[in-house]
Design a protein around this motif. Structure first.
Motif, mmCIF file in Angstrom:
data_model
loop_
_atom_site.group_PDB
_atom_site.id
_atom_site.type_symbol
_atom_site.label_atom_id
_atom_site.label_comp_id
_atom_site.label_asym_id
_atom_site.label_seq_id
_atom_site.Cartn_x
_atom_site.Cartn_y
_atom_site.Cartn_z
ATOM 1 N N PRO A 59 -4.135 4.974 -4.456
ATOM 2 C CA PRO A 59 -3.015 3.981 -4.284
ATOM 3 C C PRO A 59 -1.788 4.860 -4.047
ATOM 4 N N GLY A 60 -0.947 4.285 -2.940
ATOM 5 C CA GLY A 60 0.049 5.134 -2.313
ATOM 6 C C GLY A 60 0.019 5.481 -1.061
ATOM 7 N N THR A 65 -0.709 -0.773 4.354
ATOM 8 C CA THR A 65 0.278 -0.666 5.593
ATOM 9 C C THR A 65 -0.610 -0.354 6.600
ATOM 10 N N SER A 237 0.167 7.422 11.760
ATOM 11 C CA SER A 237 1.051 6.804 10.989
ATOM 12 C C SER A 237 0.811 5.053 11.118
ATOM 13 N N VAL A 239 3.208 3.281 9.915
ATOM 14 C CA VAL A 239 4.756 2.873 10.098
ATOM 15 C C VAL A 239 4.930 2.817 11.646
HETATM 16 P P1 GDP Z 1 -1.633 1.686 -0.746
HETATM 17 O O1 GDP Z 1 -1.243 1.586 -2.197
HETATM 18 O O2 GDP Z 1 -2.397 2.579 -0.380
HETATM 19 O O3 GDP Z 1 -2.055 0.209 -0.331
HETATM 20 O O4 GDP Z 1 -0.306 2.122 -0.183
HETATM 21 P P2 GDP Z 1 0.952 1.028 0.692
HETATM 22 O O5 GDP Z 1 0.401 0.715 1.987
HETATM 23 O O6 GDP Z 1 1.321 0.293 -0.280
HETATM 24 O O7 GDP Z 1 1.992 2.122 0.929
HETATM 25 C C1 GDP Z 1 2.577 3.128 -0.079
HETATM 26 C C2 GDP Z 1 3.906 3.519 0.553
HETATM 27 O O8 GDP Z 1 3.904 4.581 1.439
HETATM 28 C C3 GDP Z 1 4.643 2.547 0.880
HETATM 29 O O9 GDP Z 1 6.202 2.713 0.521
HETATM 30 C C4 GDP Z 1 4.664 2.392 2.471
HETATM 31 O O10 GDP Z 1 6.023 1.956 3.149
HETATM 32 C C5 GDP Z 1 4.613 4.205 2.715
HETATM 33 N N1 GDP Z 1 3.830 4.057 3.664
HETATM 34 C C6 GDP Z 1 2.684 3.772 4.219
HETATM 35 N N2 GDP Z 1 2.121 4.206 5.437
HETATM 36 C C7 GDP Z 1 3.244 4.854 5.919
HETATM 37 C C8 GDP Z 1 3.230 5.764 7.081
HETATM 38 O O11 GDP Z 1 2.581 5.705 7.870
HETATM 39 N N3 GDP Z 1 4.662 6.521 6.973
HETATM 40 C C9 GDP Z 1 5.335 6.539 6.091
HETATM 41 N N4 GDP Z 1 6.355 7.234 6.334
HETATM 42 N N5 GDP Z 1 5.409 5.933 5.060
HETATM 43 C C10 GDP Z 1 4.185 4.976 4.819
#
Ligand code: GDP
Length: 329
Positions: A59-60, A65, A237, A239
């Protein structure tokens, strides 16, 4: 319910039919089960194949994303993408790490994408069956890519690897395996490691982490017949979108190579056989324990084994002798 009509709807790519079909295979009611089996049989078509991708990460790390950005990129390239989630947490907590509806907002509104949150856990061993059958329905519905997402804590990944063509592990920059909560077993099944968040100030650390993992992967046994540079690690990335093209290219390179060598078909055949045998095994256990006397004997012997009074092998032999009095191993 008319399974022929539902099957036709699914094969036509009708999302409502697909949703209803998945709800049906998720049900454990006996009459639903008979319908589900008829449906699965009716949609089976060896000529319709998606690239099935298992995607794991703690998670996180950025799974949702990443899936959103990657999925939108694939739909932008004219492909249809389905996303299924496996959430082992729901059985214990009643909540869900992955099932959150606000995740992947853009992708969920894309007409060429289909996102199915994980169902709440009802029966033991049911997760594997339901996930595999949901994959089969998405494949029958003509999706080009089916992503099966797991939380990367170890229980579900081996199971998901048994029903997918490629396994991708998403990591964050920095930190060793332990810090990232990644079990060694997951590293071993990964075809591709993606170090996410390689943007802004994290580009350097992400590249360093990528190199570390590339080194670690080199020490692991390459899967028979795969190209020399697999399993591989890349920085991406979710993002900025950096590296997403490269990630897809690596996946298609590996998929094409496996198709050419016959590895792809052999793996799928072995997987089908595994799930067939698993179904027989589960069905046998269900039938055996449906009989009260048998269940009582299983409990009694289980307790004796638990107390250390009987050796597991002796208890198993006694149980089998009871079930099949005429036969001896
Ligand atoms: P999950 O729990 O694995 O589904 O993770 P999330 O997709 O919810 O992302 C967790 C956090 O990491 C969020 O605040 C996202 O905005 C951030 N995040 C995800 N991918 C990236 C990325 O490629 N770059 C940056 N800087 N932050 C990211």
């Amino acid at each position: 319910m008319d399974m022929k009509a539902m099957a036709q709807g699914i094969r036509n790519g009708d999302r409502r039919a697909l949703s209803r079909g998945i709800t049906l295979v998720e049900s454990s009611r006996a009459d639903h089960r008979a319908d589900a089996i008829a449906l699965l049989e009716a949609v089976t078509d060896p000529d319709r194949q998606a690239v099935r991708i298992g995607l794991s990460g703690t998670p996180g790390v950025g799974k949702s994303t990443f899936i959103e950005a990657f999925g939108l990129q694939r739909t932008g390239a004219g492909q249809r993408v389905a996303v299924l989630a496996v959430d082992p947490s729901s059985s214990r907590t009643g909540g869900s790490i992955l099932g959150d509806k606000t995740r992947m907002d853009l992708l969920s509104r894309d007409p060429n994408a289909f996102i199915r949150p994980s169902p709440s856990q009802t029966e033991l061993g049911g997760v594997a069956r339901r996930t595999r059958e949901a994959i089969a329905l998405c494949e029958a519905a003509g999706f080009d890519v089916v992503i099966v997402e797991t939380v990367g804590v170890g229980q579900s990944e081996t199971m998901v690897a048994q029903m997918t063509d490629l396994f991708v592990l998403l990591l964050a920059p920095g930190g060793g395996d332990e810090l990232q909560g990644v079990k060694r077993g997951i590293m071993e099944i990964a075809d591709l490691i993606l170090v996410n968040k390689a943007d802004g100030a994290m580009v350097g650390p992400a590249q360093a982490t990528r190199a570390d993992y590339q080194g670690a992967l080199r020490l692991m046994r390459r899967r028979d017949g795969d190209p020399d540079d697999f399993p591989k690690a890349l920085a991406v990335s979710a993002v900025s979108g950096a590296g997403l093209d490269g990630a897809w290219e690596a996946m298609t390179t590996l998929a094409d190579h496996r198709r050419k060598t016959g590895h792809w078909d052999r793996t799928r055949a072995a997987q089908n056989r595994h799930w067939f045998e698993d179904g027989v095994r589960q069905g046998l256990m269900r039938r055996l324990t449906a009989d009260a006397d048998t269940r009582a004997a299983m409990d009694r012997l289980g307790d004796a084994v638990g107390r250390g009074e009987t050796a597991p092998a002796a208890a198993a032999a006694e149980m089998l002798a009871r079930l099949f009095p005429e036969q001896r191993d």
